[in-house]
Design a protein around this motif. Structure first.
Motif, PDB file in Angstrom:
ATOM      1  N   THR A 237       0.829  -1.200   0.000  1.00 35.57           N
ATOM      2  CA  THR A 237       0.000   0.000   0.000  1.00 35.57           C
ATOM      3  C   THR A 237       0.869   1.259   0.000  1.00 35.57           C
ATOM      4  O   THR A 237       2.097   1.180  -0.029  1.00 35.57           O
ATOM      5  CB  THR A 237      -0.929   0.031   1.229  1.00 35.57           C
ATOM      6  OG1 THR A 237      -0.116  -0.046   2.416  1.00 35.57           O
ATOM      7  CG2 THR A 237      -1.902  -1.141   1.222  1.00 35.57           C
ATOM      8  N   GLY A 238       0.203   2.407   0.050  1.00 34.41           N
ATOM      9  CA  GLY A 238       0.907   3.683   0.142  1.00 34.41           C
ATOM     10  C   GLY A 238       1.765   3.952  -1.079  1.00 34.41           C
ATOM     11  O   GLY A 238       1.341   3.737  -2.217  1.00 34.41           O
ATOM     12  N   THR A 239       2.998   4.384  -0.843  1.00 34.02           N
ATOM     13  CA  THR A 239       3.892   4.755  -1.939  1.00 34.02           C
ATOM     14  C   THR A 239       4.669   3.566  -2.494  1.00 34.02           C
ATOM     15  O   THR A 239       5.505   3.751  -3.389  1.00 34.02           O
ATOM     16  CB  THR A 239       4.894   5.826  -1.480  1.00 34.02           C
ATOM     17  OG1 THR A 239       5.732   5.271  -0.448  1.00 34.02           O
ATOM     18  CG2 THR A 239       4.190   7.074  -0.964  1.00 34.02           C
ATOM     19  N   THR A 240       4.407   2.360  -2.011  1.00 36.89           N
ATOM     20  CA  THR A 240       5.227   1.212  -2.409  1.00 36.89           C
ATOM     21  C   THR A 240       5.228   0.999  -3.914  1.00 36.89           C
ATOM     22  O   THR A 240       6.276   0.740  -4.520  1.00 36.89           O
ATOM     23  CB  THR A 240       4.748  -0.067  -1.699  1.00 36.89           C
ATOM     24  OG1 THR A 240       4.789   0.141  -0.283  1.00 36.89           O
ATOM     25  CG2 THR A 240       5.630  -1.242  -2.054  1.00 36.89           C
TER      26      THR A 240
ATOM     27  N   ASP B 104      -3.467  11.425   4.497  1.00 34.83           N
ATOM     28  CA  ASP B 104      -2.259  12.107   4.028  1.00 34.83           C
ATOM     29  C   ASP B 104      -1.741  11.342   2.812  1.00 34.83           C
ATOM     30  O   ASP B 104      -0.995  10.370   2.937  1.00 34.83           O
ATOM     31  CB  ASP B 104      -1.211  12.153   5.137  1.00 34.83           C
ATOM     32  CG  ASP B 104       0.025  12.941   4.731  1.00 34.83           C
ATOM     33  OD1 ASP B 104      -0.058  13.687   3.739  1.00 34.83           O
ATOM     34  OD2 ASP B 104       1.075  12.793   5.389  1.00 34.83           O
ATOM     35  N   VAL B 105      -2.146  11.771   1.635  1.00 28.84           N
ATOM     36  CA  VAL B 105      -1.862  11.042   0.402  1.00 28.84           C
ATOM     37  C   VAL B 105      -0.750  11.755  -0.363  1.00 28.84           C
ATOM     38  O   VAL B 105      -0.815  12.960  -0.596  1.00 28.84           O
ATOM     39  CB  VAL B 105      -3.123  10.928  -0.473  1.00 28.84           C
ATOM     40  CG1 VAL B 105      -2.817  10.202  -1.777  1.00 28.84           C
ATOM     41  CG2 VAL B 105      -4.231  10.209   0.294  1.00 28.84           C
ATOM     42  N   SER B 106       0.253  11.005  -0.761  1.00 23.59           N
ATOM     43  CA  SER B 106       1.377  11.574  -1.493  1.00 23.59           C
ATOM     44  C   SER B 106       0.981  11.904  -2.925  1.00 23.59           C
ATOM     45  O   SER B 106       0.291  11.117  -3.589  1.00 23.59           O
ATOM     46  CB  SER B 106       2.533  10.567  -1.512  1.00 23.59           C
ATOM     47  OG  SER B 106       3.534  10.967  -2.432  1.00 23.59           O
TER      48      SER B 106
ATOM     49  N   VAL C 204       1.639   9.266  -5.461  1.00 19.31           N
ATOM     50  CA  VAL C 204       0.631   8.212  -5.606  1.00 19.31           C
ATOM     51  C   VAL C 204      -0.578   8.737  -6.372  1.00 19.31           C
ATOM     52  O   VAL C 204      -1.123   8.051  -7.242  1.00 19.31           O
ATOM     53  CB  VAL C 204       0.205   7.682  -4.226  1.00 19.31           C
ATOM     54  CG1 VAL C 204      -0.871   6.602  -4.362  1.00 19.31           C
ATOM     55  CG2 VAL C 204       1.404   7.144  -3.457  1.00 19.31           C
TER      56      VAL C 204
ATOM     57  N   HIS D 248      -7.130  10.185  -6.673  1.00 22.86           N
ATOM     58  CA  HIS D 248      -7.807   9.244  -5.772  1.00 22.86           C
ATOM     59  C   HIS D 248      -9.149   9.769  -5.283  1.00 22.86           C
ATOM     60  O   HIS D 248      -9.966   9.003  -4.763  1.00 22.86           O
ATOM     61  CB  HIS D 248      -6.912   8.954  -4.567  1.00 22.86           C
ATOM     62  CG  HIS D 248      -6.890  10.065  -3.554  1.00 22.86           C
ATOM     63  ND1 HIS D 248      -6.229  11.262  -3.749  1.00 22.86           N
ATOM     64  CD2 HIS D 248      -7.472  10.160  -2.325  1.00 22.86           C
ATOM     65  CE1 HIS D 248      -6.392  12.044  -2.701  1.00 22.86           C
ATOM     66  NE2 HIS D 248      -7.148  11.412  -1.822  1.00 22.86           N
TER      67      HIS D 248
ATOM     68  N   LEU E  85      -4.766   2.889  -0.695  1.00 20.54           N
ATOM     69  CA  LEU E  85      -4.689   3.930   0.335  1.00 20.54           C
ATOM     70  C   LEU E  85      -5.401   3.579   1.632  1.00 20.54           C
ATOM     71  O   LEU E  85      -5.127   4.203   2.671  1.00 20.54           O
ATOM     72  CB  LEU E  85      -5.274   5.234  -0.208  1.00 20.54           C
ATOM     73  CG  LEU E  85      -4.557   5.816  -1.433  1.00 20.54           C
ATOM     74  CD1 LEU E  85      -5.327   7.010  -1.969  1.00 20.54           C
ATOM     75  CD2 LEU E  85      -3.126   6.189  -1.088  1.00 20.54           C
TER      76      LEU E  85
ATOM     77  N   ALA F 234      -6.255   6.238   4.560  1.00 19.96           N
ATOM     78  CA  ALA F 234      -5.253   7.294   4.703  1.00 19.96           C
ATOM     79  C   ALA F 234      -5.825   8.650   4.283  1.00 19.96           C
ATOM     80  O   ALA F 234      -6.581   8.754   3.323  1.00 19.96           O
ATOM     81  CB  ALA F 234      -4.025   6.970   3.867  1.00 19.96           C
TER      82      ALA F 234
END
Length: 300
Positions: free
Chosen positions: A113-116, A214-216, A219, A179, A209, A212
């Protein structure tokens, strides 16, 4: 809601396809078990294992001198696909333009998940740049479709912010950029079966996400406040798809920042229409137009 109709030729072809409104964990499991679509190429092939990610390098046979590289990121809503998904697109450029193709196998949500996902793609880009001389590569174009288009945009933003690797151009094909899933086009293609609906989009983003807040922007690139300093950018989308408005907005904001962007919104095109039905007239026009753009930008 009122919404643009499908191109008549595409609409007739689409009527023969199995379509869904929602993507569920059970359906995702079934899709992931399907055999990959076979592809043919006369190119030389090299597989590269980097542990958590893999790359495949395709080189034209008898390549004479340095050539541009297309670094390809596949589609699949962030939750499915592999490095050979939609590979016919960059392999077409390999055959017509003599480019090297590097395609990346990044990890998928919801397992990561996230920025991976974008970090995996950036790592593959770093490897490509570090091995450019050995690969016979003199420039790198980052390209992707759908989720891969969004990841390509995120990788390009990250490369800009970190000072490299240098990217000569980016090609974003019906990219998945936002998103928030709140545009007019997102709402227009909701509630009915389709190739990629608002409900499917929500599933994909939720898989990446979770809850979340706080989304980069790497992403979800639509969140990036500054789109200056990007390489020449090609964006295409269909008028009859979920991502239309976020894609048009992204190109518009590159122009507002003084950047170089070319935007094509194909009338009546649904999501990834040119992959599903490459021989349709509008599909052929879309594929030809982006190849011609690459010819201009790369001087091939």
């Amino acid at each position: 809601m009122a919404r643009p109709a499908f191109d008549p030729e595409l609409g007739a072809l689409l009527a023969e396809m199995p379509l869904f409104t929602e993507l569920t964990p059970e359906l995702l499991h079934q899709i992931r078990q399907m055999p990959p679509t076979p592809f043919k190429t006369t190119a030389e092939r090299q597989d590269v294992d980097l542990g958590e990610i893999s790359l495949t390098v395709f080189r034209p046979k008898d390549l004479d001198g340095p050539a541009p590289c297309v670094y390809w990121i596949h589609g699949g809503g962030m939750v499915m696909g592999d490095r050979f998904s939609q590979i016919e697109i960059p392999l077409e450029w390999l055959e017509e333009l003599g480019v090297v193709v590097v395609t990346v196998e990044h990890r998928l949500a919801p397992e990561v998940t996230g920025t991976t996902l974008v970090d995996d793609c950036y790592r593959g880009l770093e490897w490509t740049a570090a091995n450019a001389e050995a690969l016979g590569v003199d420039r790198i174009v980052v390209a992707g479709i759908s989720a891969g288009g969004g990841l390509a945009a995120g990788v390009t933003l990250k490369a800009r912010d970190l000072g490299g690797p240098e990217i000569a151009a980016q090609v974003l094909l019906c990219p998945m950029l936002d998103h928030r899933n709140a545009t007019t086009s997102s709402r227009q293609y909701s509630g009915d079966p389709g190739v990629w609906t608002r409900e499917m989009n929500e599933f994909g983003w939720r898989s990446v996400l979770g809850d979340a807040t706080d989304v980069s922007p790497y992403v979800s690139p639509a969140l990036a406040g500054d789109l200056s300093g990007l390489p020449p950018t090609y964006v295409d989308t269909g008028s009859a798809e979920v991502f239309r408005d976020e894609d048009v907005d992204y190109a518009t904001r590159i122009w507002a920042a003084g950047g170089d962007a070319e935007l094509h919104t194909w009338a009546g095109g649904f999501h990834a229409f040119d992959v599903a039905f490459p021989d349709a007239r509008v599909s052929a026009a879309a594929r030809r137009t982006r190849t011609e753009w690459l010819v201009r930008k790369l001087g091939r």
